[in-house]
Design a protein around this motif. Structure first.
Motif, mmCIF file in Angstrom:
data_model
loop_
_atom_site.group_PDB
_atom_site.id
_atom_site.type_symbol
_atom_site.label_atom_id
_atom_site.label_comp_id
_atom_site.label_asym_id
_atom_site.label_seq_id
_atom_site.Cartn_x
_atom_site.Cartn_y
_atom_site.Cartn_z
ATOM 1 N N TYR A 20 65.103 -23.423 44.120
ATOM 2 C CA TYR A 20 66.504 -23.938 43.590
ATOM 3 C C TYR A 20 66.447 -25.276 43.283
ATOM 4 O O TYR A 20 66.764 -25.563 42.037
ATOM 5 N N CYS A 21 65.775 -26.065 44.123
ATOM 6 C CA CYS A 21 65.859 -27.751 43.811
ATOM 7 C C CYS A 21 65.120 -27.873 42.533
ATOM 8 O O CYS A 21 65.529 -28.606 41.678
ATOM 9 N N THR A 22 63.858 -27.317 42.052
ATOM 10 C CA THR A 22 63.024 -27.698 41.259
ATOM 11 C C THR A 22 63.580 -26.943 39.867
ATOM 12 O O THR A 22 63.568 -27.647 38.868
ATOM 13 N N ILE A 23 64.265 -25.940 40.033
ATOM 14 C CA ILE A 23 64.716 -25.189 38.899
ATOM 15 C C ILE A 23 65.904 -25.972 38.191
ATOM 16 O O ILE A 23 66.146 -26.223 37.174
ATOM 17 N N THR A 24 66.740 -26.550 39.271
ATOM 18 C CA THR A 24 68.084 -27.096 39.087
ATOM 19 C C THR A 24 67.760 -28.443 38.314
ATOM 20 O O THR A 24 67.837 -29.025 37.378
ATOM 21 N N ALA A 25 66.577 -29.206 38.872
ATOM 22 C CA ALA A 25 65.941 -30.374 38.180
ATOM 23 C C ALA A 25 65.426 -30.150 36.803
ATOM 24 O O ALA A 25 65.512 -31.040 35.844
ATOM 25 N N ASP A 26 64.725 -28.966 36.683
ATOM 26 C CA ASP A 26 64.333 -28.342 35.262
ATOM 27 C C ASP A 26 65.387 -28.262 34.282
ATOM 28 O O ASP A 26 65.402 -28.587 33.119
ATOM 29 N N VAL A 27 66.504 -27.540 34.778
ATOM 30 C CA VAL A 27 67.654 -27.249 33.802
ATOM 31 C C VAL A 27 68.262 -28.631 33.551
ATOM 32 O O VAL A 27 68.405 -29.012 32.302
ATOM 33 N N LEU A 28 68.512 -29.603 34.242
ATOM 34 C CA LEU A 28 69.023 -31.123 34.184
ATOM 35 C C LEU A 28 68.021 -31.659 33.112
ATOM 36 O O LEU A 28 68.712 -32.088 32.133
ATOM 37 N N ASN A 29 66.700 -31.714 33.364
ATOM 38 C CA ASN A 29 65.989 -32.169 32.307
ATOM 39 C C ASN A 29 65.971 -31.758 31.114
ATOM 40 O O ASN A 29 66.007 -32.268 30.001
ATOM 41 N N ARG A 30 66.018 -30.265 30.990
ATOM 42 C CA ARG A 30 66.207 -29.717 29.700
ATOM 43 C C ARG A 30 67.579 -29.989 28.816
ATOM 44 O O ARG A 30 67.642 -30.327 27.586
ATOM 45 N N TYR A 31 68.496 -30.402 29.545
ATOM 46 C CA TYR A 31 69.857 -30.479 28.952
ATOM 47 C C TYR A 31 69.690 -31.945 28.281
ATOM 48 O O TYR A 31 69.988 -32.280 27.277
ATOM 49 N N HIS A 32 69.151 -32.741 29.235
ATOM 50 C CA HIS A 32 68.915 -34.392 28.477
ATOM 51 C C HIS A 32 68.142 -34.212 27.311
ATOM 52 O O HIS A 32 68.318 -35.012 26.384
ATOM 53 N N ARG A 33 67.287 -33.415 27.582
ATOM 54 C CA ARG A 33 66.350 -33.266 26.365
ATOM 55 C C ARG A 33 67.064 -32.790 25.096
ATOM 56 O O ARG A 33 66.780 -33.086 23.801
ATOM 57 N N LEU A 34 67.951 -31.480 25.346
ATOM 58 C CA LEU A 34 68.672 -31.208 24.480
ATOM 59 C C LEU A 34 69.677 -31.870 23.860
ATOM 60 O O LEU A 34 69.823 -32.073 22.419
ATOM 61 N N PHE A 35 70.044 -32.886 24.485
ATOM 62 C CA PHE A 35 70.806 -34.006 24.155
ATOM 63 C C PHE A 35 70.088 -35.119 23.386
ATOM 64 O O PHE A 35 71.010 -36.033 22.617
ATOM 65 N N GLY A 36 69.069 -35.006 22.891
ATOM 66 C CA GLY A 36 68.209 -35.897 22.028
ATOM 67 C C GLY A 36 67.651 -36.965 22.941
ATOM 68 O O GLY A 36 67.048 -37.824 22.311
ATOM 69 N N GLU A 37 67.656 -37.114 24.256
ATOM 70 C CA GLU A 37 67.139 -38.126 25.143
ATOM 71 C C GLU A 37 65.595 -37.969 25.204
ATOM 72 O O GLU A 37 65.058 -36.726 25.379
ATOM 73 N N SER A 38 64.908 -39.209 25.502
ATOM 74 C CA SER A 38 63.501 -38.846 26.021
ATOM 75 C C SER A 38 63.569 -38.782 27.420
ATOM 76 O O SER A 38 64.546 -39.311 28.208
ATOM 77 N N THR A 39 62.914 -37.771 27.953
ATOM 78 C CA THR A 39 62.863 -37.504 29.399
ATOM 79 C C THR A 39 61.577 -37.273 30.130
ATOM 80 O O THR A 39 60.411 -37.218 29.458
ATOM 81 N N TYR A 40 61.643 -37.448 31.333
ATOM 82 C CA TYR A 40 60.265 -37.266 32.169
ATOM 83 C C TYR A 40 60.790 -36.611 33.632
ATOM 84 O O TYR A 40 61.762 -37.125 34.098
ATOM 85 N N PHE A 41 59.798 -35.582 34.042
ATOM 86 C CA PHE A 41 60.207 -34.927 35.143
ATOM 87 C C PHE A 41 59.070 -34.829 35.863
ATOM 88 O O PHE A 41 57.915 -34.252 35.627
ATOM 89 N N LEU A 42 59.144 -35.195 37.323
ATOM 90 C CA LEU A 42 58.183 -35.268 37.977
ATOM 91 C C LEU A 42 58.354 -34.285 39.477
ATOM 92 O O LEU A 42 59.405 -34.572 39.934
ATOM 93 N N THR A 43 57.540 -33.304 39.735
ATOM 94 C CA THR A 43 57.588 -32.711 41.054
ATOM 95 C C THR A 43 56.230 -32.631 41.593
ATOM 96 O O THR A 43 55.282 -33.295 40.986
ATOM 97 N N GLY A 44 56.027 -32.120 42.561
ATOM 98 C CA GLY A 44 54.580 -32.099 43.246
ATOM 99 C C GLY A 44 54.561 -31.574 44.747
ATOM 100 O O GLY A 44 55.579 -31.011 45.366
ATOM 101 N N VAL A 45 53.555 -32.081 45.550
ATOM 102 C CA VAL A 45 53.230 -31.750 46.922
ATOM 103 C C VAL A 45 53.002 -33.091 47.770
ATOM 104 O O VAL A 45 52.428 -33.730 47.099
ATOM 105 N N ASP A 46 53.589 -32.886 48.882
ATOM 106 C CA ASP A 46 53.122 -33.728 49.893
ATOM 107 C C ASP A 46 51.898 -33.336 50.613
ATOM 108 O O ASP A 46 52.146 -32.510 51.550
#
Length: 509
Positions: free
Chosen positions: A22-48
Motif C-alpha cells: 500500500y505504502c509503496t504503490i501509493t508513493a509510485d502513483v504519486l510519483n507517476r502523477y508528478h511525472r505526468l504533470f511534466g515535473e522531474s521526479t525521483y522515487f526512493l524505496t528500499g530495505v533496512d
C-alpha cells in the motif's frame, strides 16, 4: 518543478505484505502523477538491513545476517516489479556508501559534543528497537503493547533534548511539515513532555550486526540512526562527487516522505533533531498513512496470521485492479478495512461496469455503424453534451490539485464522476437508437463518449499503467501527456479504434 518522494525502508525480517505494498504503490502513483504533470521526479524505496530484529531473523534461519539480507532484499525487488512499481533507486543500508556516510555523520556529532558516553538503565523493546523509561510503559509493556526487557549498560547518547524547542517551533511555523493535521497534533502533544537524549549505540557484546561506531570499535550504531539517514544518503549526502545531486533533490526539491503512522515518532522527532544537529535541511513533508485493517477492524499482524500477501491478491484481481483499489478506497491518512469482496466489488463497479463497459459500448458501436473509425465532432449547442464536456475539461485540474495535496483517492473521484456522467449521457442519447434516424448525430454522441474514455485513460495512467496503456492503444491515441487530457475533441476524425476482450472482466467473489 521537481518532486522527490521516499517510502520507509522496510525491515528484511520477513517478506513484503499488503501494508508494504500500500505504502509503496501509493508513493509510485504519486510519483507517476508528478511525472505526468511534466515535473522531474525521483522515487526512493528500499530495505533496512541492520539491527536486532534482522539479526534474530537471520539466526532463526541459520544464516549470517548479510546472507539473510542478500536473500530477503530481492524478494522486495521482485514484489515491486510485480506490482508495476517504478522506483529510481532501491536502497539497501548495507551499501558501503551509506555506511561511510553514516560514520561521517556520527563522527561530526561526536566531535561537536552532541554525542556523549553514559551508562543507561531502562526498558528495551526488541521488536521496536527502542528504549523506554519506566514512565513510558503501559501495563509493563511499551506504549504499543510490545514486550520489554530491562537492560543496564554503557552506551553513547545523542543530545536530542537540545533540539526540542527548535523542533516545536519548526512544526508550529510549518503546518504542512507533518500531515495529516491529526498526526501533527499528535507529535506536538508528544513534545509537550521533556524530551530525553537518544541512545544511538549498541555494544557489540550484545549486538554485532550494525554500522560500527567510528570513535569506539566496541559499538555499532543504533538502527534508527543508521536507517533515518538513508533518505539523504540515497541522493548523495556526505559523499564526495555527489554534492550537486544532493543539492538538487534534498535542498532545492525537498523530500516528501510517506510512512506508516506507527513509526511517526521516530521520523517526526528523532530524524529532524538529528538533521538539525548535522546542519542538514529537514524534509519538505512527512505524511503518515493509516493501517489496512483485518476483519476485526484491527491492524493486520504477522503474529495473528492475517497478513495478506499482495502477490496472492493480485492473482485474484490483477495488478492494476489491486493498485486501483488501494488508491481509490483508502483516503491517505485514514485506516481502511480490507476484505477480498471489498476489492472485487470496487473493481466490478467502477472498472468493469463503468470504464470497461463505456469503452466496449463505444468501440463496438463505432465498429458496427462507422467501420471502426471515429465519427466527426460532437453535438454542439446541446445541453447534455455541454455538461459532459464541462466535467471532462474540469477533471484534469481538479485531479492535479488533489494529487498536490496528497489526496489520490479524491483525485480518482474526479475521473469516476466524469465516467459516470458519460455513461448517463450515453443512456440518455441512446446512439444505438438514434443511428436509425440520424447517423451523423449518433456519431457525434459516440465521439463525445469516446473522448471521455481517452481523457480517463490518460488521467489513470499513474494508477493503472498497464490497463491504461491498453485502453489508449485501442483508441490509437498518440498524445498521452497531461496537456492532452485538458483538450476536448483531440481524437482525429477517421481514427481506427479497436474492439477487444473486456478491459476489466467481471470478477466472481
Amino acid at each position: 518543478m521537481s518532486f522527490y518522494i521516499t517510502t520507509p525502508i522496510y525491515y528484511v525480517n520477513d517478506k513484503p505484505h499488503l501494508g508494504h505494498a500500500y505504502c509503496t504503490i501509493t508513493a509510485d502513483v504519486l510519483n507517476r502523477y508528478h511525472r505526468l504533470f511534466g515535473e522531474s521526479t525521483y522515487f526512493l524505496t528500499g530495505v533496512d538491513e541492520h539491527g536486532q530484529k534482522c539479526a534474530q531473523a537471520a539466526k532463526k534461519r541459520g544464516l549470517d545476517p548479510q546472507t539473510h539480507c542478500d536473500d530477503m532484499a530481492p524478494r522486495f525487488v521482485h514484489a515491486w516489479e510485480e506490482m508495476h512499481v517504478e522506483y529510481d533507486q532501491f536502497f539497501r543500508t548495507t551499501s558501503p556508501l551509506h555506511k561511510a556516510a553514516v560514520q561521517k555523520a556520527l563522527q561530526q556529532l561526536f566531535d561537536c559534543g552532541d554525542i556523549y558516553p553514559d551508562t543507561y538503565e531502562g526498558w528495551y523493546s526488541v521488536s521496536e528497537e527502542i528504549f523506554y523509561t519506566e514512565k513510558d510503559l503501559v501495563d509493563g509493556k511499551s506504549p504499543t503493547g510490545k514486550p520489554v526487557q530491562k537492560i543496564a549498560e554503557k552506551n553513547y547518547f545523542f543530545k536530542m533534548s537540545k533540539y526540542q524547542d527548535q523542533l516545536i517551533q519548526y512544526i508550529e511555523k510549518n503546518p504542512q511539515f507533518i500531515q495529516p493535521d491529526s498526526r501533527r497534533n499528535e507529535v506536538l502533544g508528544f513534545l509537550k513532555k521533556p524530551l530525553g537524549d537518544l541512545c544511538i549505540s549498541r555494544p557489540k557484546s550484545r549486538l554485532e550486526w550494525g554500522i560500527e561506531i567510528p570513535f569506539d570499535k566496541d559499538y555499532v550504531t543504533y538502527v534508527w540512526f543508521d536507517a533515518l539517514l538513508n533518505y539523504a544518503t540515497g541522493v548523495g549526502y556526505n559523499q564526495e562527487g555527489r554534492e550537486q545531486e544532493f543539492d538538487t533533490w534534498w535542498k532545492q526539491t525537498g523530500c516528501t516522505h510517506l510512512l506508516g503512522k506507527d513509526i511517526l515518532t521516530t521520523h517526526a522527532v528523532y530524524w529532524p533533531t538529528m538533521l538539525f544537529a548535522l546542519g542538514v535541511p529537514l524534509p519538505k513533508q512527512l505524511f503518515a498513512h493509516g493501517w489496512i485493517l483485518n476483519k476485526s477492524q484491527e491492524k493486520m499482524s504477522k503474529s495473528e496470521g492475517d497478513v495478506v500477501n499482495p502477490l496472492d491478491m493480485k492473482d485474484v484481481v490483477g495488478v492494476d485492479g489491486l493498485r486501483y483499489w488501494l488508491v481509490r478506497d483508502i483516503h491517505l491518512g485514514n485506516d481502511a478495512p480490507f476484505a477480498p469482496d471489498l476489492v472485487i466489488n470496487r473493481i466490478n463497479t467502477e472498472l468493469a461496469n463503468n470504464l470497461g463497459n463505456l469503452l466496449s459500448r463505444t468501440t463496438n458501436l463505432i465498429h458496427k455503424y462507422f467501420d471502426g473509425r471515429t465519427p466527426k465532432g460532437w453535438l454542439e449547442n446541446d445541453a447534455a453534451t455541454d455538461q459532459l464536456r464541462k466535467i471532462a475539461l474540469e477533471a484534469p485540474d481538479k485531479l492535479r490539485a488533489d494529487i498536490e495535496r496528497m489526496a489520490p483517492s479524491y483525485a480518482t473521484e474526479h475521473v469516476v464522476q466524469m465516467l459516470n456522467e458519460a455513461n448517463r449521457y450515453l443512456e440518455e442519447k441512446a446512439p444505438w437508437k438514434l443511428v436509425k434516424t440520424d447517423v451523423a448525430a449518433a456519431g457525434k454522441v459516440l465521439y463525445a463518449a469516446l473522448d471521455v474514455v481517452r481523457i480517463a485513460g490518460i488521467l489513470l495512467q499513474p494508477v493503472m499503467p498497464v490497463k491504461a496503456k491498453e485502453l489508449l492503444d485501442r483508441l490509437n491515441c498518440d498524445k498521452r501527456d497531461f496537456d492532452a487530457a485538458k483538450i476536448w475533441g483531440a481524437i482525429d476524425e477517421g481514427t481506427l479504434v479497436e474492439k477487444g476482450d473486456p478491459l476489466f472482466p467481471r470478477i466472481e467473489s
